[in-house]
Design a protein around this motif. Structure first.
Motif, PDB file in Angstrom:
ATOM      1  N   ARG A  29      -0.489  -3.387   3.167  1.00 26.20           N
ATOM      2  CA  ARG A  29      -1.334  -3.979   2.134  1.00 26.20           C
ATOM      3  C   ARG A  29      -1.000  -3.398   0.770  1.00 26.20           C
ATOM      4  O   ARG A  29      -0.883  -4.128  -0.215  1.00 26.20           O
ATOM      5  CB  ARG A  29      -2.795  -3.714   2.452  1.00 26.20           C
ATOM      6  CG  ARG A  29      -3.450  -4.855   3.158  1.00 26.20           C
ATOM      7  CD  ARG A  29      -4.705  -4.371   3.769  1.00 26.20           C
ATOM      8  NE  ARG A  29      -5.878  -4.868   3.084  1.00 26.20           N
ATOM      9  CZ  ARG A  29      -7.091  -4.443   3.409  1.00 26.20           C
ATOM     10  NH1 ARG A  29      -7.235  -3.531   4.342  1.00 26.20           N
ATOM     11  NH2 ARG A  29      -8.125  -4.947   2.798  1.00 26.20           N
ATOM     12  N   ALA A  70     -10.752   0.077   4.489  1.00 24.25           N
ATOM     13  CA  ALA A  70     -11.800  -0.418   3.600  1.00 24.25           C
ATOM     14  C   ALA A  70     -11.554  -0.033   2.150  1.00 24.25           C
ATOM     15  O   ALA A  70     -12.215  -0.548   1.262  1.00 24.25           O
ATOM     16  CB  ALA A  70     -13.149   0.120   4.051  1.00 24.25           C
ATOM     17  N   GLN A  71     -10.611   0.865   1.922  1.00 24.21           N
ATOM     18  CA  GLN A  71     -10.453   1.383   0.556  1.00 24.21           C
ATOM     19  C   GLN A  71      -9.624   0.447  -0.303  1.00 24.21           C
ATOM     20  O   GLN A  71      -8.772  -0.286   0.181  1.00 24.21           O
ATOM     21  CB  GLN A  71      -9.782   2.750   0.586  1.00 24.21           C
ATOM     22  CG  GLN A  71     -10.518   3.770   1.395  1.00 24.21           C
ATOM     23  CD  GLN A  71     -11.928   3.974   0.911  1.00 24.21           C
ATOM     24  OE1 GLN A  71     -12.158   4.079  -0.278  1.00 24.21           O
ATOM     25  NE2 GLN A  71     -12.866   3.994   1.830  1.00 24.21           N
ATOM     26  N   SER A  72      -9.873   0.519  -1.606  1.00 24.98           N
ATOM     27  CA  SER A  72      -9.062  -0.276  -2.507  1.00 24.98           C
ATOM     28  C   SER A  72      -8.353   0.612  -3.517  1.00 24.98           C
ATOM     29  O   SER A  72      -7.808   0.137  -4.493  1.00 24.98           O
ATOM     30  CB  SER A  72      -9.925  -1.305  -3.219  1.00 24.98           C
ATOM     31  OG  SER A  72     -10.905  -0.631  -3.968  1.00 24.98           O
ATOM     32  N   ASP A  73      -8.376   1.901  -3.283  1.00 21.90           N
ATOM     33  CA  ASP A  73      -7.675   2.813  -4.170  1.00 21.90           C
ATOM     34  C   ASP A  73      -6.599   3.509  -3.353  1.00 21.90           C
ATOM     35  O   ASP A  73      -6.871   3.985  -2.242  1.00 21.90           O
ATOM     36  CB  ASP A  73      -8.673   3.833  -4.740  1.00 21.90           C
ATOM     37  CG  ASP A  73      -8.020   4.780  -5.715  1.00 21.90           C
ATOM     38  OD1 ASP A  73      -8.290   4.653  -6.911  1.00 21.90           O
ATOM     39  OD2 ASP A  73      -7.231   5.644  -5.276  1.00 21.90           O
ATOM     40  N   ARG A  77       0.718  -5.738  -2.173  1.00 24.93           N
ATOM     41  CA  ARG A  77       0.035  -5.969  -3.442  1.00 24.93           C
ATOM     42  C   ARG A  77       0.715  -5.238  -4.581  1.00 24.93           C
ATOM     43  O   ARG A  77       1.007  -5.819  -5.623  1.00 24.93           O
ATOM     44  CB  ARG A  77      -1.411  -5.502  -3.337  1.00 24.93           C
ATOM     45  CG  ARG A  77      -2.167  -6.326  -2.349  1.00 24.93           C
ATOM     46  CD  ARG A  77      -3.640  -6.137  -2.516  1.00 24.93           C
ATOM     47  NE  ARG A  77      -4.342  -6.744  -1.386  1.00 24.93           N
ATOM     48  CZ  ARG A  77      -5.627  -6.623  -1.208  1.00 24.93           C
ATOM     49  NH1 ARG A  77      -6.342  -5.920  -2.045  1.00 24.93           N
ATOM     50  NH2 ARG A  77      -6.197  -7.200  -0.185  1.00 24.93           N
ATOM     51  N   ASP A 112      -0.234 -11.739 -11.037  1.00 24.78           N
ATOM     52  CA  ASP A 112      -1.176 -12.100  -9.992  1.00 24.78           C
ATOM     53  C   ASP A 112      -2.241 -11.038  -9.770  1.00 24.78           C
ATOM     54  O   ASP A 112      -3.235 -11.282  -9.103  1.00 24.78           O
ATOM     55  CB  ASP A 112      -0.430 -12.325  -8.667  1.00 24.78           C
ATOM     56  CG  ASP A 112       0.347 -13.615  -8.700  1.00 24.78           C
ATOM     57  OD1 ASP A 112       0.126 -14.384  -9.659  1.00 24.78           O
ATOM     58  OD2 ASP A 112       1.173 -13.841  -7.812  1.00 24.78           O
ATOM     59  N   PRO A 144     -12.047  12.694   1.807  1.00 27.20           N
ATOM     60  CA  PRO A 144     -11.676  11.558   0.961  1.00 27.20           C
ATOM     61  C   PRO A 144     -12.466  11.498  -0.339  1.00 27.20           C
ATOM     62  O   PRO A 144     -12.059  10.828  -1.276  1.00 27.20           O
ATOM     63  CB  PRO A 144     -12.011  10.342   1.835  1.00 27.20           C
ATOM     64  CG  PRO A 144     -12.139  10.871   3.203  1.00 27.20           C
ATOM     65  CD  PRO A 144     -12.642  12.249   3.072  1.00 27.20           C
ATOM     66  N   ASP A 145     -13.599  12.198  -0.409  1.00 26.97           N
ATOM     67  CA  ASP A 145     -14.347  12.223  -1.660  1.00 26.97           C
ATOM     68  C   ASP A 145     -13.732  13.160  -2.677  1.00 26.97           C
ATOM     69  O   ASP A 145     -13.772  12.905  -3.875  1.00 26.97           O
ATOM     70  CB  ASP A 145     -15.789  12.670  -1.393  1.00 26.97           C
ATOM     71  CG  ASP A 145     -16.632  11.527  -0.891  1.00 26.97           C
ATOM     72  OD1 ASP A 145     -16.109  10.401  -0.873  1.00 26.97           O
ATOM     73  OD2 ASP A 145     -17.788  11.756  -0.532  1.00 26.97           O
ATOM     74  N   ASP A 179      -5.264  -8.403 -10.436  1.00 31.43           N
ATOM     75  CA  ASP A 179      -6.554  -8.584 -11.064  1.00 31.43           C
ATOM     76  C   ASP A 179      -6.626  -7.639 -12.257  1.00 31.43           C
ATOM     77  O   ASP A 179      -6.665  -6.426 -12.075  1.00 31.43           O
ATOM     78  CB  ASP A 179      -7.614  -8.239 -10.001  1.00 31.43           C
ATOM     79  CG  ASP A 179      -9.003  -8.329 -10.562  1.00 31.43           C
ATOM     80  OD1 ASP A 179      -9.173  -9.003 -11.586  1.00 31.43           O
ATOM     81  OD2 ASP A 179      -9.899  -7.722  -9.950  1.00 31.43           O
ATOM     82  N   ASP A 196      -5.990  -3.408  -6.335  1.00 31.30           N
ATOM     83  CA  ASP A 196      -6.193  -4.747  -6.879  1.00 31.30           C
ATOM     84  C   ASP A 196      -5.535  -4.944  -8.239  1.00 31.30           C
ATOM     85  O   ASP A 196      -5.218  -6.061  -8.620  1.00 31.30           O
ATOM     86  CB  ASP A 196      -7.698  -5.016  -7.014  1.00 31.30           C
ATOM     87  CG  ASP A 196      -8.351  -5.111  -5.662  1.00 31.30           C
ATOM     88  OD1 ASP A 196      -7.626  -5.409  -4.702  1.00 31.30           O
ATOM     89  OD2 ASP A 196      -9.567  -4.866  -5.562  1.00 31.30           O
ATOM     90  N   ARG A 234      -7.350   7.143  -2.275  1.00 29.99           N
ATOM     91  CA  ARG A 234      -8.394   7.274  -1.259  1.00 29.99           C
ATOM     92  C   ARG A 234      -7.903   6.752   0.086  1.00 29.99           C
ATOM     93  O   ARG A 234      -8.212   7.316   1.137  1.00 29.99           O
ATOM     94  CB  ARG A 234      -9.639   6.525  -1.695  1.00 29.99           C
ATOM     95  CG  ARG A 234     -10.373   7.218  -2.809  1.00 29.99           C
ATOM     96  CD  ARG A 234     -11.570   6.431  -3.231  1.00 29.99           C
ATOM     97  NE  ARG A 234     -12.524   6.291  -2.154  1.00 29.99           N
ATOM     98  CZ  ARG A 234     -13.552   7.105  -1.970  1.00 29.99           C
ATOM     99  NH1 ARG A 234     -13.736   8.113  -2.785  1.00 29.99           N
ATOM    100  NH2 ARG A 234     -14.386   6.917  -0.991  1.00 29.99           N
ATOM    101  N   ARG A 289       3.850  -8.531  -5.006  1.00 31.60           N
ATOM    102  CA  ARG A 289       3.341  -9.668  -5.773  1.00 31.60           C
ATOM    103  C   ARG A 289       3.691  -9.477  -7.242  1.00 31.60           C
ATOM    104  O   ARG A 289       4.006  -8.381  -7.693  1.00 31.60           O
ATOM    105  CB  ARG A 289       1.839  -9.795  -5.590  1.00 31.60           C
ATOM    106  CG  ARG A 289       1.043  -8.695  -6.262  1.00 31.60           C
ATOM    107  CD  ARG A 289      -0.418  -9.019  -6.182  1.00 31.60           C
ATOM    108  NE  ARG A 289      -1.203  -7.855  -6.582  1.00 31.60           N
ATOM    109  CZ  ARG A 289      -2.508  -7.783  -6.412  1.00 31.60           C
ATOM    110  NH1 ARG A 289      -3.161  -8.768  -5.862  1.00 31.60           N
ATOM    111  NH2 ARG A 289      -3.159  -6.715  -6.804  1.00 31.60           N
ATOM    112  N   ARG A 290       3.601 -10.597  -7.991  1.00 30.61           N
ATOM    113  CA  ARG A 290       3.918 -10.492  -9.411  1.00 30.61           C
ATOM    114  C   ARG A 290       2.786  -9.799 -10.146  1.00 30.61           C
ATOM    115  O   ARG A 290       1.622  -9.901  -9.750  1.00 30.61           O
ATOM    116  CB  ARG A 290       4.144 -11.896  -9.965  1.00 30.61           C
ATOM    117  CG  ARG A 290       5.512 -12.412  -9.646  1.00 30.61           C
ATOM    118  CD  ARG A 290       5.673 -13.777 -10.172  1.00 30.61           C
ATOM    119  NE  ARG A 290       4.621 -14.662  -9.645  1.00 30.61           N
ATOM    120  CZ  ARG A 290       4.574 -15.951  -9.879  1.00 30.61           C
ATOM    121  NH1 ARG A 290       5.478 -16.499 -10.651  1.00 30.61           N
ATOM    122  NH2 ARG A 290       3.617 -16.699  -9.365  1.00 30.61           N
TER     123      ARG A 290
END
Lengths: 211, 606
Positions: B434, B299-302, B438, B446, B239-240, B448, B364, B305, B442-443
């Protein structure tokens, strides 16, 4: 199988030193470690042929027992070429890393650190659960937080209309409780870092209101 | 068997290498280079499909290069499993190449993403290496195949030489080199112990070593391959390093490279070291791979990844299936490998599209994509649901097969794994849902700090930007792959019966050995081979396997006509009701496939 003790000890030393270097953080040392280990592997392959012997060419009187097994040498030759190519590639990479980042070390993964630094719970997933308030709980008029909660219970439009209570509350909110209170109660957004919520103090609550 | 066709086997490796040579020669003329690459890969795909068709009927075949007979010369072997892997991998690489061509033609303004002049030839070398690994008939040739595609992958991963790629690339290169050195050490020790590196010859020679030595060699091989396949304690490099590469490169890496490791593990487990010596250990490793991988993904947000973590997590399924030592488990594994190559590649390509459309792959910051580009939403949704194993899709069929195998095994650890695999599947669904909720639902407001690309004034503006950012030359190859992944669902019956036959071949071992060593050599040890093969659940019984060995009856297990008849004859009409219920309630695809498989296997054994 007969094994040459000198080669065996040398191989062991190469492996030991190589592994030690491989565990260093400096890339050049890692590369040196890889070079040593791959030479150790070459020695190992060479020894699988057994005792040294004649060239494996069928000539009149030489028996097969005296000949050396040629296959390991062929394998070692391939392995040498491959490790040579990889060493030069690694050198190029290390040089590039040095030229770009002035760094000869294995770098941390930034994304890993970011993920590790994010708060344990995800605010968005816990959002939309209104703060548990009870009319029967003891009210402390001095506590602006409770005053506000009461105001909201009595007047759900509080904060939206410019009623007297609402205005005061609005002020209170902007002054005191903006970042963690309202954003926490209603409009929790996706920010994992509280810093950006602080910075854009108007963002999250507005969104909360629109819902 | 057609001897003429078999002699074409080395072309699967030679064609890409020759193409790469021409590609390097024409490094200034991008158009020529592209044409050469596309032509070569198309030819390779056609060739491999012909080989697959040949093997489908005829079984394993071998070519002895330069005419040296097996234990002395270099053999290239194609059996059902490797033929399937070859075809799937080359179709994938062709589709990714089309995508890369589209990207190169469309993305002149974006510095980093356009392929540079070494991309196409290096890509071909990667294909050659992968083909060589699939076809290798001896351990050293397997090592060479690994080195060829790994070296190509080092170049592709650090393409452009930006700082992030160099940083990720160095880790990847060091880990891969160390795993290759381990593999080389193992080859040396195996040669010292047996005096041969030919896989077929080893299959016979390794059995004669003492048990301690066998265990040592077995574990060493598995560790070497395990690093390449990204199995749990050895998976953290993946994953890195993968997410930093350009989208097509990540896609093809994710699809193929770990699967070559899995392929080698399967060969080790079936051909070299059959039996259940390490199966419990493998199952524990599989469970940890699944769970740790999917928890990492959560746990990832990308997006990239997250997908890399689901990739390592789903390697666990494959290890689970192959450690079951049953035809049901192994055939599900073979099917799942083919499915997983396609799905994972597709998802990474779609992520490339998402990144192009919205300027980022951080979850995000994404939003509103379903409204902006419904096509993109469909392209993401189908493979995502497929990966999570939602019923009609191939992911479900593969997982179901493994769970059936686990249930049939009926040991505590197998049941733990069955539960673990269901949990992993649900968590995968959560991770993907998820992303979906997202990025797509979602719009955009909304999100980030959304990219300006997502914040068009009107829908018309957004759709106009789609044309520029999502050119058809990139969406069509992606759509093709999505289509291919759906084909795995539609043609699940024939494919499962094929992988069942492949699993049968591999556990029986005689087809492979006869093709390489010749029948006379195998005749001497046939009884021994049969004895070993008898440990395998469902082998050569010709009844579809599961019934006899499955103490727990599920409504979806395969039943076929012959078995029902024999059941009826044997115990009156005792279990008529049960079997009737089973057939009635059984999932259409599952039981249909099982029936086909049973028939096929029956035909084979007769």
């Amino acid at each position: 199988m007969t094994i040459n003790l000198t080669l065996l000890v040398l191989m062991g030393a190469l492996f030991a030193v190589g592994v030690h270097l491989l565990l260093e953080r400096s890339l050049t040392r890692v590369l040196l470690g890889i070079i040593l280990i791959s030479n150790g592997v070459n020695l190992l392959m060479l020894q699988t042929a057994g005792r040294a012997g004649l060239a494996p060419i069928v000539r009149g009187d030489a028996g097969f027992e005296d000949m050396l097994d040629p296959l390991p040498q062929a394998l070692v030759l391939t392995a040498i070429v491959i490790s040579f190519a990889l060493t030069s590639l690694m050198l190029a990479l290390i040089y590039r890393s040095w030229a770009l980042a002035r760094q000869d070390e294995v770098a941390d993964d930034e994304e890993d650190r970011r993920v590790a630094a994010q708060p344990v719970h995800d605010p968005e997933e816990d959002s939309d659960v209104p703060a548990e308030t009870s009319e029967f709980s003891e009210a402390d008029p001095a506590d602006p937080h409770q005053a506000r909660q009461r105001g909201r219970l009595l007047n759900p439009q509080a904060g939206r209309d410019a009623t007297a209570g609402g205005a005061v509350e609005d002020q209170l909110r902007r002054g005191l409780h903006e970042p963690d209170d309202d954003a926490g109660a209603r409009g929790r957004a996706a920010e994992p870092d509280a810093g950006s919520a602080d910075g854009s103090s108007d963002g999250p609550p507005r969104r909360g209101r629109r819902r | 068997m057609d001897g003429d066709l078999a002699s074409l086997i080395p072309l699967a490796v030679l064609l890409p290498v020759l193409g790469a040579g021409f590609g390097f020669a024409f490094y200034r003329q991008q158009t020529t280079q592209r044409a050469v690459t596309l032509g070569t890969l198309t030819l390779t795909v056609v060739l491999e499909i012909v080989l697959l068709a040949d093997v489908w009927q005829g079984g394993a075949q071998a070519v002895h290069l330069a005419g040296w007979p097996a234990p002395f010369g270099i053999a290239m072997v194609i059996d059902r499993f490797s033929a399937l892997m070859l075809v799937v991998s080359s179709i994938i690489t062709l589709a990714v190449l089309l995508y890369a061509v589209g990207q190169g033609a469309a993305a002149e303004e974006r510095r980093d993403d356009g392929p540079v002049s070494i991309f196409y030839p290096t890509y071909l070398i990667l294909v050659a290496g992968v083909s060589n690994a699939f076809l290798a008939g001896d351990l050293f040739n397997l090592y060479v195949g690994f080195e060829i595609f790994l070296t190509a992958s080092y170049v592709l991963l650090t393409l452009g030489g930006g700082e992030a790629r160099i940083r990720a690339g160095v880790t990847y290169v060091v880990v891969s080199i160390v795993s290759s050195l381990l593999f080389l050490i193992t080859i040396g020790v195996i040669y010292a112990a047996t005096g041969t590196v030919n896989l077929a010859d080893l299959a016979l020679a390794l059995g004669e070593l003492d048990r301690g030595m066998q265990l040592l060699l077995h574990v060493m091989l598995l560790v070497g391959f395990g690093i390449k396949a990204a199995v749990f304690p050895l998976a953290f490099w993946l994953p890195d390093s993968y997410p930093t590469a350009p989208a097509p490169v990540t896609a093809v890496f994710a699809g193929l490279l770990t699967k070559v490791g899995i392929y080698s593990i399967i060969r080790t487990e079936t051909l070299l070291f059959p039996g259940e010596r390490l199966n419990t250990a493998l199952m524990i490793v599989a469970l940890l791979t699944m769970l740790v991988g999917i928890l990492g993904a959560l746990a990832q947000s990308d997006v990239k990844r997250m997908l890399s973590f689901t990739l390592t997590s789903h390697i666990g399924y494959l290890v689970f299936g192959l450690s079951l030592l049953s035809i049901t488990g192994m055939s599900a594994t073979i099917y799942y490998v083919a499915h997983h190559i396609t799905i994972q590649t597709t998802l990474f390509l779609v992520t490339g599209l998402i990144e192009r459309r919205s300027g980022t792959s951080a979850v995000d910051r994404l939003g509103g994509l379903a409204k902006i580009s419904p096509v993109l939403a469909v392209l993401f949704f189908l493979p995502a649901m497929n990966l999570a194993g939602i019923p009609p899709f191939s992911g479900f069929i593969g997982k179901l097969g493994m769970i059936q195998g686990g249930v049939a095994e009926n040991t505590a650890i197998a049941w733990t794994l069955v539960v673990g695999s269901v949990v992993t599947s649900l968590l995968t669904l959560l991770a993907l849902a998820r992303i979906w909720a997202r990025a797509f639902w979602r719009r955009a407001e909304d999100a980030d700090d959304p990219d300006p690309l997502l914040m068009s004034k009107t829908l018309a503006h957004a759709r106009a930007a789609n044309k520029r950012l999502l050119p058809t030359s990139m969406t069509v190859p992606t759509a093709l792959l999505v289509g291919l992944s759906l084909a795995f669902t539609v043609f699940a019956g024939p494919l499962l019966s094929f992988s069942r036959a492949a699993a049968q071949d591999m556990y029986e071992r005689t087809p492979y050995l006869e093709a390489v060593l010749g029948e006379e050599r195998v005749d001497g040890v046939r009884a021994e081979l049969r004895e070993l093969a008898a440990q395998v659940d469902g082998l050569e019984t010709g009844d579809g396997g599961a019934e006899e060995h499955a103490p727990v009856h599920t409504s979806v297990e395969p039943r076929d006509a012959e078995q029902l008849e024999s059941d009826d004859a044997a115990d009156g009409h005792a279990d008529d009701a049960a079997s009737g219920a089973g057939d009635g309630a059984g999932d259409g695809a599952g039981s249909g496939a099982g029936d086909d498989a049973g028939d096929e296997a029956g035909g084979e054994s007769r």
